[in-house]
Write a protein that holds these residues in place. Structure first.
Motif, mmCIF file in Angstrom:
data_model
loop_
_atom_site.group_PDB
_atom_site.id
_atom_site.type_symbol
_atom_site.label_atom_id
_atom_site.label_comp_id
_atom_site.label_asym_id
_atom_site.label_seq_id
_atom_site.Cartn_x
_atom_site.Cartn_y
_atom_site.Cartn_z
ATOM 1 N N GLY A 1 9.238 -61.055 13.704
ATOM 2 C CA GLY A 1 9.007 -62.211 14.558
ATOM 3 C C GLY A 1 9.906 -63.385 14.245
ATOM 4 N N ALA A 2 10.839 -63.229 13.315
ATOM 5 C CA ALA A 2 11.715 -64.341 12.926
ATOM 6 C C ALA A 2 12.659 -64.721 14.071
ATOM 7 N N ASP A 3 13.003 -66.011 14.125
ATOM 8 C CA ASP A 3 13.966 -66.466 15.127
ATOM 9 C C ASP A 3 15.330 -65.844 14.881
ATOM 10 N N LYS A 4 15.655 -65.646 13.603
ATOM 11 C CA LYS A 4 16.932 -65.015 13.277
ATOM 12 C C LYS A 4 16.791 -64.264 11.964
ATOM 13 N N ILE A 5 17.358 -63.053 11.914
ATOM 14 C CA ILE A 5 17.379 -62.248 10.692
ATOM 15 C C ILE A 5 18.804 -62.238 10.176
ATOM 16 N N VAL A 6 18.958 -62.575 8.893
ATOM 17 C CA VAL A 6 20.285 -62.608 8.262
ATOM 18 C C VAL A 6 20.352 -61.453 7.283
ATOM 19 N N VAL A 7 21.342 -60.582 7.457
ATOM 20 C CA VAL A 7 21.474 -59.367 6.651
ATOM 21 C C VAL A 7 22.510 -59.599 5.552
ATOM 22 N N ILE B 1 27.088 -62.162 3.892
ATOM 23 C CA ILE B 1 26.342 -62.007 5.141
ATOM 24 C C ILE B 1 27.139 -61.047 6.014
ATOM 25 N N VAL B 2 26.508 -59.908 6.313
ATOM 26 C CA VAL B 2 27.231 -58.885 7.085
ATOM 27 C C VAL B 2 26.774 -58.831 8.541
ATOM 28 N N ASP B 3 25.627 -59.474 8.827
ATOM 29 C CA ASP B 3 25.156 -59.476 10.214
ATOM 30 C C ASP B 3 24.022 -60.477 10.355
ATOM 31 N N SER B 4 23.740 -60.885 11.593
ATOM 32 C CA SER B 4 22.612 -61.762 11.862
ATOM 33 C C SER B 4 22.227 -61.655 13.333
ATOM 34 N N GLY B 5 20.971 -61.972 13.606
ATOM 35 C CA GLY B 5 20.472 -61.894 14.971
ATOM 36 C C GLY B 5 18.995 -61.604 14.987
ATOM 37 N N LYS B 6 18.445 -61.357 16.194
ATOM 38 C CA LYS B 6 17.029 -61.003 16.310
ATOM 39 C C LYS B 6 16.827 -59.529 15.968
ATOM 40 N N HIS B 7 15.576 -59.177 15.692
ATOM 41 C CA HIS B 7 15.243 -57.817 15.285
ATOM 42 C C HIS B 7 15.762 -56.772 16.275
ATOM 43 N N ASP C 1 24.503 -50.061 15.047
ATOM 44 C CA ASP C 1 24.610 -49.113 13.936
ATOM 45 C C ASP C 1 25.089 -49.880 12.701
ATOM 46 N N GLY C 2 24.130 -50.363 11.927
ATOM 47 C CA GLY C 2 24.491 -51.155 10.753
ATOM 48 C C GLY C 2 23.460 -51.030 9.666
ATOM 49 N N ILE C 3 23.586 -51.902 8.668
ATOM 50 C CA ILE C 3 22.694 -51.858 7.503
ATOM 51 C C ILE C 3 21.254 -52.109 7.908
ATOM 52 N N TYR C 4 21.044 -53.056 8.827
ATOM 53 C CA TYR C 4 19.663 -53.385 9.211
ATOM 54 C C TYR C 4 18.972 -52.179 9.829
ATOM 55 N N LYS C 5 19.659 -51.476 10.699
ATOM 56 C CA LYS C 5 19.058 -50.298 11.328
ATOM 57 C C LYS C 5 18.728 -49.240 10.280
ATOM 58 N N GLU C 6 19.621 -49.057 9.318
ATOM 59 C CA GLU C 6 19.374 -48.086 8.250
ATOM 60 C C GLU C 6 18.116 -48.467 7.459
ATOM 61 N N LEU C 7 17.961 -49.761 7.168
ATOM 62 C CA LEU C 7 16.779 -50.218 6.439
ATOM 63 C C LEU C 7 15.508 -49.990 7.243
ATOM 64 N N CYS C 8 15.583 -50.251 8.555
ATOM 65 C CA CYS C 8 14.418 -50.031 9.427
ATOM 66 C C CYS C 8 14.026 -48.558 9.461
ATOM 67 N N GLU C 9 15.027 -47.681 9.593
ATOM 68 C CA GLU C 9 14.741 -46.245 9.672
ATOM 69 C C GLU C 9 14.124 -45.739 8.371
ATOM 70 N N LYS C 10 14.557 -46.272 7.236
ATOM 71 C CA LYS C 10 13.972 -45.871 5.955
ATOM 72 C C LYS C 10 12.503 -46.279 5.868
ATOM 73 N N GLN C 11 12.145 -47.373 6.534
ATOM 74 C CA GLN C 11 10.763 -47.855 6.493
ATOM 75 C C GLN C 11 9.981 -47.458 7.748
ATOM 76 N N LEU C 12 10.581 -46.558 8.548
ATOM 77 C CA LEU C 12 9.936 -46.014 9.759
ATOM 78 C C LEU C 12 9.553 -47.130 10.734
ATOM 79 N N ILE C 13 10.428 -48.146 10.835
ATOM 80 C CA ILE C 13 10.198 -49.257 11.760
ATOM 81 C C ILE C 13 10.995 -49.019 13.030
ATOM 82 N N LYS C 14 10.348 -49.244 14.150
ATOM 83 C CA LYS C 14 10.993 -49.053 15.445
ATOM 84 C C LYS C 14 10.981 -50.359 16.222
#
Length: 606
Positions: free
Chosen positions: A566-572, A578-584, A591-604
């Motif tokens: 729910g954050a206004d902005k996520i900073v990776v 800082i390799v990326d930033s934006g909304k969820h 295809d980046g680090i954030y997506k990899e982290l989400c998939e490891k935690q089964l977040i969609k």
């Protein structure tokens, strides 16, 4: 004693005392100990100078009684031998009067000196305690709590005892020695010089033992400090120990350190034990030799029995102060080791603000990082060229693997540490130009495992700040803590045990949130604030956090990405950058680090 012999006696006395003071190795060592350890505390004596003067006057009276008692003893022994009962009675009465005066003066000396001596040590300990809370965070975090505790208790106590004994025991003993030795020279200067032929042997023996005791004491204190550190670790990690069934392992480590500590202390005690019989034998040999020399001089007609009785009584009066000084000297060596350890705290660099800093009362909440880099160790940058803008009222989440630099960003905002390169701005003002206290007064931090001090709930939430009970209740309501507090037997007067052991993790976290938002801070930092809780507790805490986040700039550090969506902005972050930033949703679709982290935690995507 003839007049020309007395003049010769005084001349030799002057030369002998100057020689003894400046050439004696042991006295040099005593002067060195006092110079290095005691005189640095003289500024602390100033507020109590009147009491010290009164104590010193009493000390002079106490010391002056010793030659008088030696004189009376010289009269008493021949009178006893001749059976002169009336003379014996008069001398005993006079001696009792002198003893009464002396002991009264000793009481005054101890009373006048004891309180300021103890207060000096109290001020020293207060100063060290205050210093600990000003040492740079990255340094204090590398010193074990057990080691600091030992230094502020055992080491400080040892130094405190030496401060007291210096004024209460050592100084009177030195003056007693001086007074009695002068009287001995007055009686028979040649016999006195013969007596002091043995003095260098005693002095060298004491000095040699002193050096060895110092080395042994330092090792003993280091060993005790290590033991205290392990005890602290085992208590803090007791749940971890039990969960791994590692009781035997930690007990084995404790027993090993305990044996090392015992051996180190035994070595020190053995040195002290050896010293006493050696010095005692030398003293006994000296006394027997003096008796022989006295008998010879009486036989030659150079000394009468009354003078020798006084002389021998004076010698006996030297034994006790010499013994005290010898013992105290060893304690000085142990205190010297303790003071060295205490000095190491004072040598640590303190957290300092720059001069002429701007005073601010309220922060709006805008934060900007401008090409910021930071390193804890040289050539090992934790953050590299960070540029980031956070608007007032924005909710920002920092995500990334462990060690990516997320928590370091928070430490920079709080001015726990300063950037190596670049600048950080709050409300368009460089934080280098703003007082650390003013910044931290407007920022609240809630950690994964918050530390609550023991005491009443209301005091724990206030934490020394000047807020009313209504203010505390208001913050507790926002933190979703008010309801469970009201269910407690004593409500806000309920005591929190050490480490919050009588409260659940969720309750502790909500109390920490109430403490954090008391005073309405502009910026809220959440460092894994719910990751250690079960789902039910997390829901209660999250409700409190959601209420606390209203109308504030919020920075969330999280490994559990379910709390950041729910954050206004996520900073990776990755490897300090800082390799990326934006909304969820935007980051998830890349295809980046954030997506990899989400998939490891089964977040969609939600």
């Amino acid at each position: 004693m003839p007049h020309h012999q007395k003049k010769q006696c005084y001349a030799i006395l002057k030369i002998d005392l100057i020689s003894l003071f400046y050439k004696s190795t042991a006295i040099d060592r005593v002067k060195e100990v006092i110079k290095n350890n005691i005189l640095q505390l003289i500024p602390s004596i100033t507020p109590y100078i009147n009491r010290f003067i009164k104590g010193f006057i009493c000390m002079i009276i106490y010391v002056a009684c010793w030659p008088i008692l030696a004189f009376l003893a010289g009269k008493l022994i021949p009178a006893i031998g001749s059976g002169e009962l009336s003379t014996v009675t008069n001398i005993i009465i006079n001696s009792l009067v002198v003893f009464l005066i002396q002991k009264t003066a000793q009481y005054g000396q101890d009373v006048y000196i004891a309180k300021p001596s103890l207060e000096i040590s109290e001020v020293m300990r207060q100063s060290l305690f205050s210093k600990i809370h000003k040492i740079k965070m990255n340094i204090i975090n590398n010193i074990s709590a057990g080691d600091i505790t030992y230094r502020l208790t055992e080491d400080a106590d040892r130094v405190s005892e030496v401060i007291y004994k210096t004024f209460q025991d050592t100084l009177p003993c030195l003056l007693q020695l001086l007074a009695v030795i002068i009287y001995m020279f007055y009686l028979d200067w040649s016999l006195t010089i013969s007596t002091f032929i043995l003095a260098p042997i005693i002095v060298l023996s004491v000095n040699n033992f002193g050096k060895r005791v110092l080395i042994a004491s330092e090792k003993s204190q280091e060993s005790t400090s290590d033991l205290a550190s392990l005890i602290g670790e085992s208590i803090n990690g007791i749940s971890t120990i039990r969960s791994f069934a590692a009781e035997n392992w930690i007990t084995g480590r404790f027993n090993t350190k305990l044996r090392s500590n015992k051996q180190a202390k035994y070595k020190t005690l053995k040195l002290l034990a050896i010293q006493h019989p050696i010095v005692g034998f030398i003293e006994a040999f000296g006394i027997l030799a003096i008796l022989g020399l006295g008998a010879l001089r009486i036989n030659l007609g150079l000394l009468n029995s009354e003078e020798f009785s006084s002389f021998f009584a004076a010698i006996l009066m030297l034994i006790d102060p010499i013994s005290h000084i010898s013992t105290n000297f060893n304690e000085y060596k142990q205190a010297e080791a303790s003071l060295k350890r205490l000095k190491k705290i004072n040598m640590q660099p303190m957290e300092k603000d720059e001069q002429n800093l701007e005073k601010i009362t309220r922060i709006n909440g805008k934060i900007e990082f401008n090409h910021v880099s930071f390193e804890y160790k040289k050539d090992n940058e934790v953050l590299q060229d960070i540029t980031l803008k956070i608007s007032k009222g924005q909710v920002i989440a920092f995500v990334g693997s462990s060690g990516a630099g997320k928590s370091t960003m928070m430490s920079l905002i709080l001015k726990f540490i300063n950037p190596k390169l670049g600048d950080i701005y709050i409300d368009d003002k460089n934080i280098r130009s703003i007082s650390s206290i003013d910044i931290r007064s407007n920022i609240a931090l809630v950690q994964q495992q918050p530390f609550l001090f023991s005491g009443r709930i209301i005091d724990v939430i206030k934490m020394g700040r000047d807020f009313s009970e209504d203010d505390v209740i208001k913050s507790a309501k926002i933190a979703n803590a008010h309801e469970f507090i009201l269910k407690l037997p004593s409500k806000y007067e309920t005591n929190i045990n050490e480490r919050g052991s009588n409260f659940s993790g969720g309750q502790i976290q909500r109390l920490a949130i109430a403490r954090a938002i008391l005073g309405n801070p502009s910026i809220l930092l959440l460092d894994e604030a719910t990751s250690a809780l079960d789902s039910d507790s997390e829901a209660e805490v999250q409700k409190g956090l959601n209420q606390a986040m209203n109308n504030r700039t919020v920075i969330i550090v999280a490994h559990r990405l379910s709390t950041t969506q729910g954050a206004d902005k996520i900073v990776v972050f990755d490897k300090g950058k800082i390799v990326d930033s934006g909304k969820h949703i935007d980051l998830f679709n890349k295809d980046g680090i954030y997506k990899e982290l989400c998939e490891k935690q089964l977040i969609k995507v939600t």
